[in-house]
Design a protein around this motif. Sequence first.
Motif, PDB file in Angstrom:
ATOM      1  N   LYS A 152       0.920  -1.310   0.140  1.00  0.00           N
ATOM      2  CA  LYS A 152      -0.094   0.121   0.063  1.00  0.00           C
ATOM      3  C   LYS A 152       0.806   1.246  -0.048  1.00  0.00           C
ATOM      4  N   VAL A 153       2.213   1.052   0.554  1.00  0.00           N
ATOM      5  CA  VAL A 153       3.096   2.364   0.442  1.00  0.00           C
ATOM      6  C   VAL A 153       4.158   2.025  -0.219  1.00  0.00           C
ATOM      7  N   ARG A 154       4.543   0.987  -0.822  1.00  0.00           N
ATOM      8  CA  ARG A 154       5.611   0.945  -1.921  1.00  0.00           C
ATOM      9  C   ARG A 154       5.374   0.000  -2.934  1.00  0.00           C
ATOM     10  N   THR A 155       6.061   0.341  -4.043  1.00  0.00           N
ATOM     11  CA  THR A 155       5.761  -0.556  -5.203  1.00  0.00           C
ATOM     12  C   THR A 155       7.054  -1.357  -5.585  1.00  0.00           C
ATOM     13  N   PRO A 156       7.038  -2.347  -5.439  1.00  0.00           N
ATOM     14  CA  PRO A 156       8.219  -3.296  -5.581  1.00  0.00           C
ATOM     15  C   PRO A 156       8.683  -3.298  -7.259  1.00  0.00           C
ATOM     16  N   GLY A 157      10.034  -3.539  -7.537  1.00  0.00           N
ATOM     17  CA  GLY A 157      10.544  -3.539  -8.771  1.00  0.00           C
ATOM     18  C   GLY A 157      10.358  -4.669  -9.500  1.00  0.00           C
ATOM     19  N   ILE A 158       8.909  -4.880  -9.969  1.00  0.00           N
ATOM     20  CA  ILE A 158       8.434  -5.885 -10.706  1.00  0.00           C
ATOM     21  C   ILE A 158       7.556  -5.491 -12.051  1.00  0.00           C
ATOM     22  N   ASP A 159       8.259  -5.645 -13.082  1.00  0.00           N
ATOM     23  CA  ASP A 159       7.227  -5.187 -14.291  1.00  0.00           C
ATOM     24  C   ASP A 159       6.113  -6.108 -14.596  1.00  0.00           C
ATOM     25  N   SER A 160       6.172  -7.289 -14.372  1.00  0.00           N
ATOM     26  CA  SER A 160       5.024  -8.053 -14.782  1.00  0.00           C
ATOM     27  C   SER A 160       5.350  -9.395 -13.938  1.00  0.00           C
ATOM     28  N   VAL A 161       3.988 -10.136 -13.815  1.00  0.00           N
ATOM     29  CA  VAL A 161       3.937 -11.543 -13.003  1.00  0.00           C
ATOM     30  C   VAL A 161       3.121 -12.200 -14.025  1.00  0.00           C
ATOM     31  N   LEU A 162       3.637 -13.367 -14.985  1.00  0.00           N
ATOM     32  CA  LEU A 162       2.849 -14.094 -15.736  1.00  0.00           C
ATOM     33  C   LEU A 162       2.290 -15.184 -14.875  1.00  0.00           C
ATOM     34  N   LEU A 163       0.932 -15.427 -14.777  1.00  0.00           N
ATOM     35  CA  LEU A 163       0.333 -16.268 -14.150  1.00  0.00           C
ATOM     36  C   LEU A 163       0.148 -17.543 -14.853  1.00  0.00           C
ATOM     37  N   VAL A 164       0.623 -18.719 -14.740  1.00  0.00           N
ATOM     38  CA  VAL A 164       0.415 -19.994 -15.534  1.00  0.00           C
ATOM     39  C   VAL A 164      -0.809 -20.753 -15.140  1.00  0.00           C
ATOM     40  N   ASP A 165      -1.215 -20.468 -14.111  1.00  0.00           N
ATOM     41  CA  ASP A 165      -2.529 -21.132 -13.282  1.00  0.00           C
ATOM     42  C   ASP A 165      -3.689 -19.895 -13.245  1.00  0.00           C
ATOM     43  N   PRO A 166      -4.796 -20.303 -13.464  1.00  0.00           N
ATOM     44  CA  PRO A 166      -5.984 -19.277 -13.159  1.00  0.00           C
ATOM     45  C   PRO A 166      -5.766 -18.673 -11.790  1.00  0.00           C
ATOM     46  N   ILE A 167      -5.903 -17.425 -11.411  1.00  0.00           N
ATOM     47  CA  ILE A 167      -5.919 -16.838 -10.235  1.00  0.00           C
ATOM     48  C   ILE A 167      -6.820 -17.550  -9.234  1.00  0.00           C
ATOM     49  N   ASP A 168      -7.683 -18.147  -9.629  1.00  0.00           N
ATOM     50  CA  ASP A 168      -8.969 -18.354  -8.760  1.00  0.00           C
ATOM     51  C   ASP A 168      -8.488 -19.781  -8.088  1.00  0.00           C
ATOM     52  N   VAL A 169      -7.488 -20.597  -8.329  1.00  0.00           N
ATOM     53  CA  VAL A 169      -6.934 -21.860  -7.727  1.00  0.00           C
ATOM     54  C   VAL A 169      -6.011 -21.315  -6.659  1.00  0.00           C
ATOM     55  N   PHE A 170      -5.601 -20.124  -6.502  1.00  0.00           N
ATOM     56  CA  PHE A 170      -4.680 -19.773  -5.385  1.00  0.00           C
ATOM     57  C   PHE A 170      -5.600 -19.594  -4.010  1.00  0.00           C
ATOM     58  N   PRO A 171      -5.039 -19.798  -3.101  1.00  0.00           N
ATOM     59  CA  PRO A 171      -5.528 -19.516  -1.788  1.00  0.00           C
ATOM     60  C   PRO A 171      -6.065 -18.001  -1.521  1.00  0.00           C
ATOM     61  N   ALA A 172      -6.831 -17.530  -0.885  1.00  0.00           N
ATOM     62  CA  ALA A 172      -7.432 -16.205  -0.789  1.00  0.00           C
ATOM     63  C   ALA A 172      -6.445 -15.182  -0.418  1.00  0.00           C
ATOM     64  N   ARG A 173      -5.360 -15.548   0.462  1.00  0.00           N
ATOM     65  CA  ARG A 173      -4.240 -14.476   0.649  1.00  0.00           C
ATOM     66  C   ARG A 173      -3.308 -14.278  -0.463  1.00  0.00           C
TER      67      ARG A 173
END
Length: 295
Positions: A152-173
């Motif tokens: 919420k206060v800092r943006t990491p140095g990450i250009d992109s995160v390519l998901l190879v699995d649907p986001i719905d299969v990940f735990p809520a956190r």
Amino acid sequence: MKTTDTATGYRITFGLYLDGQRGVPPANILGDVVVGPLGLLGILEMQLGLIAMHPSAAERTIQYRDCLEALDAPSRFYHRSFALDPLGTAACLLNWRDEWALHRRESLRWEDALSSDAPSRLHDLAAVEQRARVAVSANLAQRLEAILDRLKVRTPGIDSVLLVDPIDVFPARWQAVLKALPLKHASVADRAAGGFLGALQRRLKRNAAGEGSDPIAWQDDGTVIVVQSETRALAAHWVASRIAAPGTLLVAGSDGAWFDAHLAALGQARLGLKEISAFRPSMQVLSLVSLKKQN
């Protein structure tokens, strides 16, 4: 004020099962990484200044055992199991606690909102949680919660995160953290098969869409083969002997690296799978050096 660090510019390929062995060898490309949950967790904690020493699962089990022991009484639901096997009981209940926290969408402090008419087992766990929240080292859900607060206060140095699995299969956190990152979704191959395999594919798609379907009759056309073996070695040898074409797609499980030996023995091309582990001699030496300095 929100700060941004773009010096690293990671381009991350992320999947649920990419922490261990993988079919894509590391490449000499700065910033391009392929990781699973533990790998991405480490990158985020490093980028957000949340690096800390995290104890082993055995240490956390002992910490939780001490919490159970402090509140143990004949009325506790875990009393008899704890008397027979304190460590086993602690490990089981700690796993319940960690998994529950990881999949909860609400605030992690569930014990504060517990109603008076809730089952006694939940009240017992809530009492233990009041102590464990301070006495037990952070689990994955708590570490992800800290990451979400820092995002919420800092943006990491990450250009992109390519998901190879649907986001719905990940735990809520994990879903909450991923939605705060620059996500990209991998395209899903949709190639129709023929014969019995095609019929099975279409039936599975309808079931996944919530459409009911009747069982389909087995068709012995060679597109689907079910094989059972008494040992892993026999199964690996049979599969290795069946692979003839270089373009064959092989979906390997946790024994993919071990299966490579059978491919090599039969003169077949190796998969190139290997275990990616932090337990390398150099990494162990670093831990020993750190421990020596502390002593």
